[in-house]
Every structure is written in structure tokens, then in C-alpha cells.
Design an enzyme around this catalytic site. Sequence first.
Site, PDB file in Angstrom:
ATOM      1  N   GLU A 289       0.885  -1.179   0.000  1.00  0.00           N
ATOM      2  CA  GLU A 289       0.000   0.000   0.000  1.00  0.00           C
ATOM      3  C   GLU A 289       0.908   1.210   0.000  1.00  0.00           C
ATOM      4  OE1 GLU A 289      -3.189   0.105  -0.211  1.00  0.00           O
ATOM      5  OE2 GLU A 289      -3.820  -1.933   0.273  1.00  0.00           O
TER       6      GLU A 289
ATOM      7  N   CYS B  75      -2.445   9.065   2.338  1.00  0.00           N
ATOM      8  CA  CYS B  75      -2.115   8.620   0.982  1.00  0.00           C
ATOM      9  C   CYS B  75      -3.283   8.840   0.025  1.00  0.00           C
ATOM     10  CB  CYS B  75      -1.724   7.153   1.010  1.00  0.00           C
ATOM     11  SG  CYS B  75      -2.977   6.166   1.818  1.00  0.00           S
TER      12      CYS B  75
HETATM   13  P1  NAP Z   1       8.269   5.368   4.634  1.00  0.00           P
HETATM   14  O1  NAP Z   1       9.432   6.245   4.791  1.00  0.00           O
HETATM   15  O2  NAP Z   1       8.224   4.441   3.479  1.00  0.00           O
HETATM   16  O3  NAP Z   1       8.142   4.578   6.017  1.00  0.00           O
HETATM   17  C1  NAP Z   1       7.133   3.622   6.231  1.00  0.00           C
HETATM   18  C2  NAP Z   1       7.664   2.518   7.115  1.00  0.00           C
HETATM   19  O4  NAP Z   1       8.765   1.884   6.475  1.00  0.00           O
HETATM   20  C3  NAP Z   1       8.171   2.991   8.472  1.00  0.00           C
HETATM   21  O5  NAP Z   1       7.859   2.004   9.434  1.00  0.00           O
HETATM   22  C4  NAP Z   1       9.680   3.076   8.255  1.00  0.00           C
HETATM   23  O6  NAP Z   1      10.400   2.868   9.455  1.00  0.00           O
HETATM   24  C5  NAP Z   1       9.887   1.867   7.353  1.00  0.00           C
HETATM   25  N1  NAP Z   1      11.100   1.912   6.541  1.00  0.00           N
HETATM   26  C6  NAP Z   1      11.767   2.984   6.052  1.00  0.00           C
HETATM   27  N2  NAP Z   1      12.833   2.573   5.335  1.00  0.00           N
HETATM   28  C7  NAP Z   1      12.862   1.220   5.384  1.00  0.00           C
HETATM   29  C8  NAP Z   1      13.714   0.206   4.847  1.00  0.00           C
HETATM   30  N3  NAP Z   1      14.762   0.502   4.097  1.00  0.00           N
HETATM   31  N4  NAP Z   1      13.430  -1.088   5.113  1.00  0.00           N
HETATM   32  C9  NAP Z   1      12.366  -1.420   5.870  1.00  0.00           C
HETATM   33  N5  NAP Z   1      11.523  -0.509   6.403  1.00  0.00           N
HETATM   34  C10 NAP Z   1      11.750   0.793   6.154  1.00  0.00           C
HETATM   35  O7  NAP Z   1       6.907   6.187   4.532  1.00  0.00           O
HETATM   36  P2  NAP Z   1       6.400   7.352   5.490  1.00  0.00           P
HETATM   37  O8  NAP Z   1       7.031   8.626   5.077  1.00  0.00           O
HETATM   38  O9  NAP Z   1       6.500   6.940   6.902  1.00  0.00           O
HETATM   39  O10 NAP Z   1       4.832   7.353   5.132  1.00  0.00           O
HETATM   40  C11 NAP Z   1       4.327   8.131   4.128  1.00  0.00           C
HETATM   41  C12 NAP Z   1       4.109   7.322   2.857  1.00  0.00           C
HETATM   42  O11 NAP Z   1       3.221   6.232   3.117  1.00  0.00           O
HETATM   43  C13 NAP Z   1       3.432   8.154   1.797  1.00  0.00           C
HETATM   44  O12 NAP Z   1       4.026   7.903   0.550  1.00  0.00           O
HETATM   45  C14 NAP Z   1       1.999   7.629   1.820  1.00  0.00           C
HETATM   46  O13 NAP Z   1       1.294   7.845   0.630  1.00  0.00           O
HETATM   47  C15 NAP Z   1       2.191   6.196   2.137  1.00  0.00           C
HETATM   48  N6  NAP Z   1       0.959   5.612   2.697  1.00  0.00           N
HETATM   49  C16 NAP Z   1       0.250   4.753   1.915  1.00  0.00           C
HETATM   50  C17 NAP Z   1      -0.927   4.219   2.386  1.00  0.00           C
HETATM   51  C18 NAP Z   1      -1.721   3.267   1.534  1.00  0.00           C
HETATM   52  O14 NAP Z   1      -2.588   2.608   2.083  1.00  0.00           O
HETATM   53  N7  NAP Z   1      -1.468   3.170   0.237  1.00  0.00           N
HETATM   54  C19 NAP Z   1      -1.385   4.535   3.658  1.00  0.00           C
HETATM   55  C20 NAP Z   1      -0.631   5.414   4.435  1.00  0.00           C
HETATM   56  C21 NAP Z   1       0.559   5.937   3.932  1.00  0.00           C
HETATM   57  P3  NAP Z   1      10.926   4.095  10.363  1.00  0.00           P
HETATM   58  O15 NAP Z   1       9.741   4.844  10.775  1.00  0.00           O
HETATM   59  O16 NAP Z   1      11.541   3.372  11.511  1.00  0.00           O
HETATM   60  O17 NAP Z   1      11.861   4.869   9.522  1.00  0.00           O
END
Ligand code: NAP
Length: 475
Positions: free
Chosen positions: A249, A283
Site C-alpha cells: 500500500e 495517501c
Molecule cells: P516510509 O518512509 O516508506 O516509512 C514507512 C515505514 O517503512 C516505516 O515504518 C519506516 O520505518 C519503514 N522503513 C523505512 N525505510 C525502510 C527500509 N529501508 N526497510 C524497511 N523498512 C523501512 O513512509 P512514510 O514517510 O512513513 O509514510 C508516508 C508514505 O506512506 C506516503 O508515501 C503515503 O502515501 C504512504 N501511505 C500509503 C498508504 C496506503 O494505504 N497506500 C497509507 C498510508 C501511507 P521508520 O519509521 O523506523 O523509519
Amino acid sequence: MQHIKNQSLVSFMVSNKEQAIQVTNPATGEVLGYAPISSEQAILDGIEQANVAQKAWAALPAKSRASMLNRWYQLLIENKEDLGRLMTLEQGKPLAEAQGEVLYGASFIEWFAEEAKRTYGETIPAPSGDKRLVTIKQPVGVACAITPWNFPIAMITRKAAPALAAGCSFIVKPAELTPLSAFAVAELAYQAGIPRQVLQVVLGESAPLVGGIFTSHPLIRKLSFTGSTQVGSVLMQQSAHDIKRTSMELGGNAPFIVFEDADIDAAVVGAMASKFRNAGQTCVCANRFYVHSKVYDEFVTKFDAAVQQLKVGNGLEEGVNIGPVISAAAKQNIQSLIDRAIEQGAQPVSELQRLDGLFMQPVVLKGVTHDMDIVSQEIFGPVAPVIAFNDDEQLIEMANDTIYGLASYFYSQNIHRVWKIAEALEYGMVGINEGMISTEVAPFGGVKQSGIGREGAKQGIDEYLDVKYLCFGGN
Ligand code: NAP
């Protein structure tokens, strides 16, 4: 933590800062507490335990799993106020929204408690008389998840509930910025009777370390991720080595379209709901508005008037609709998108104030054109760029001109146009004369680089089930 009445919800917090993540309040900068970090060995041991416990969990009658899930659901409802407060403290969203998320998160548990009893197989008419063909559905095994900070509870329950209902054990790594809500909802699951080995919350030394374990451990059969497209792509590549099942997602860039035959007042209500929830950090938030030139001025004037009514502040204060954004880096990114759009010719409809801390003044930008950076990038903040259009074909081209395909919205009262546009939009979800589309009963998910798989609805549980075909010969 003195703000929380039910202290069992925060009993996981630790005082040893060496082995913990410090959690702060984005509205005030105050340190809220410390969430425990698991060592690499402890995570590996947890996976082994989850694998053993999964067999016993799957062997329970579905009705027993369902009744524990129902109890968990009830406990979320009973603790709505504390959970909402905890979420506002660590994430920043206004209290009413945070409590709304607790109910939304709980709704997935209730829904999948019901679905646990309906994971039906099929009988298939055989091509020859001596055979009988049947399918059954079985849990994939140990499932794991990585979740973001913008919905600290709902993004977890939307995955944990179907996994547990299906008979999987489930390990989640929440976002570092919002782990308190994650540990608190897990605590309620344990109080509901769900074993600690079956549902685990883990924080590691770093997100890539946990992601590396989840995608390479042979006992883990499934990874469900919600977050950015960039990280989702890395996790898919890592999962490819062992051919692990994944659900993704990911990011979005939702168009919100207002045709000349729309009910403009209704479109403004939908635009407010879709754009400014969670300070624009969802999102499915409308990212760019396309408004027919015949109704452009009317829409922009009414939309901006509604935006000027929004109250920005600490989410615990009465009447606040927009809390802080999540971090200084997020604020800087949003601000630079606004600055660049203004350099490229966009204008704020009302005077734009720069606020202190992590607060941002919500803004409507007019005079925006489709080629501006603010249109192609996910803003994730309280900014609404509005573009004028003149014909439907050009509009569809612009709306689909993105790598993303999660949510989209349009307002029109012409039934022929409604069908045509709904079919032409390359998105997993379309809100038609509606700005709020998320519900546990409908399939949530995207196409293109917004992801793979669906959450919620009858489809959601299939992400955690394998179909097994049984061929009975010699009949
Ligand atoms: P993110 O940077 O991708 O982080 C999401 C999760 O991934 C966090 O738990 C983060 O951990 C972890 N993470 C980061 N780098 C990683 C890696 N290399 N390996 C494994 N895990 C890793 O996203 P965000 O900025 O928190 O969230 C915003 C994004 O989520 C936006 O693009 C939004 O559109 C999307 N989103 C999508 C949906 C959907 O249902 N489609 C819903 C909500 C949000 P840490 O926090 O510990 O860094």
C-alpha cells in the site's frame, strides 16, 4: 505517562534509554517516553516463537479466533479516549480525528472477526467422472508488516486483523515516530486473549535491519507494507529472492476533479474532507484539484473561504482541525513545494502566514498549471493547488499522468459523464460526488506504483490465505 487513565496501555514503556526509541510530541517537542528496541537475536527468536504458535492458533476453530478478535475490538472501543489521546500526543492529529481513527482501526478487527468464519473453499465440476475436485484455504503461516506514522493504529489493525482471522501469526514493525499507539493496541490484544507469540510488535536498531530480517527469514511467508513507493520497491526487491508473498500500500497523487455540472457546495465539502484530514498527510488526500474554467472562480472562492475557517494548533486543544505536520523534514519539503509553485506562477488565494514549530497554515493555490512540481509530487501537507481545465479528454490525460494510481475523486451530476470518467480514471479507488471513501467493508488499494493487493472488504483476508487444490481420484 500522566495523560493516560488506563496505565496498562503504556506499561510497555521503558526507562533504559540505551535500548529504546525516544518518542516526542510534534506539537510541543516534549519527550513523551521511550519505546523498547528488540535486539536482532530477540527478533529472530520472536519469529521462531511465532512459527510454533501459529500452528496452534490456526488449529483453533475459526469461531474461537473470531471471539478473541471481537473482544479485542471491544477493548479498543472501551479505550477509545486513551488511545486517541496517545495518538494525538505522538502523531499530532486533532483529538476528534485520533478517536475517529481508533474507531476506524477497530472496525477492521470487527469486520475480520466476522470474515474469519467465511474463508470458504469451492467444489469444482471435474472433467472426468472418476474424480472429485475441491479447494480449501489455509493460512500462509507467519506474516509480518511494516507500517507508517500517519495512521498509527488503523494501518496496523487493517493488516493484523485479517492475518489473525486467517490463522496466521503476525509481527509488525511500526514507524519509529509513532510506536506508542502500536504497543498500546497490542497490549489490548493480549488482554483479549490473543497470545503474545501470535501477535508481536517489534522495533529494531534500524528500519532497514528489520526489513532485511522480514524479507529474508525462511519462516516468514508474507510481508505487508504500507509506506512510500520508494521503500516498497526496495522491500519487493528484497522479497523476490525467497519469492515471498507481498502486499504493498504505497504513495498516491490523487486528482480531485470538479466538472462544470457539479454541485459546487458539495464539491467544497468533499474537497475539505479529502484534502485537510490529518493536515493533508494521508495517501488518499486530494493532491491536485482540476476545476472546469466555467466554475473555477466560484469553486476557488468558496473553497478558500472554508479553508480560512480551519483552526491550526495543538490537537489536544478544543476546536483545532489541523495539527502539526510530522517532522521538520516534512515541513521543509512541503514549504519548498509551495515556494517553487509560487516561483512558477501560482498564487495563494489568501495571505500565506509562516507559522512556528511544525505548524503550517493551510493554503489554496490558484493559477496552478499541470506542469508544476507541486502537481507531480506527493505533497503530504495542507496545500491545495487548483488547476483550470476545459475539456474532458485533456482532463483525463492530466489526471492519469502520474506514476501513482491510488485514490481519485470527481464531482459531476451528469450520469453519462460519471460512468465514462469513473471507467477512464486509472486508479484503484474513485470517489464520485464523495470525498471520504475509506471503510472496512470496501477494498482499499492502488494500481501502478501505488501498490499491489487490497485491504479491508472480503478481499482483505485472501492476502493471508493460500488456496490449496485437492484432487480425489478413483471415485
Ligand atoms: P516510509 O518512509 O516508506 O516509512 C514507512 C515505514 O517503512 C516505516 O515504518 C519506516 O520505518 C519503514 N522503513 C523505512 N525505510 C525502510 C527500509 N529501508 N526497510 C524497511 N523498512 C523501512 O513512509 P512514510 O514517510 O512513513 O509514510 C508516508 C508514505 O506512506 C506516503 O508515501 C503515503 O502515501 C504512504 N501511505 C500509503 C498508504 C496506503 O494505504 N497506500 C497509507 C498510508 C501511507 P521508520 O519509521 O523506523 O523509519
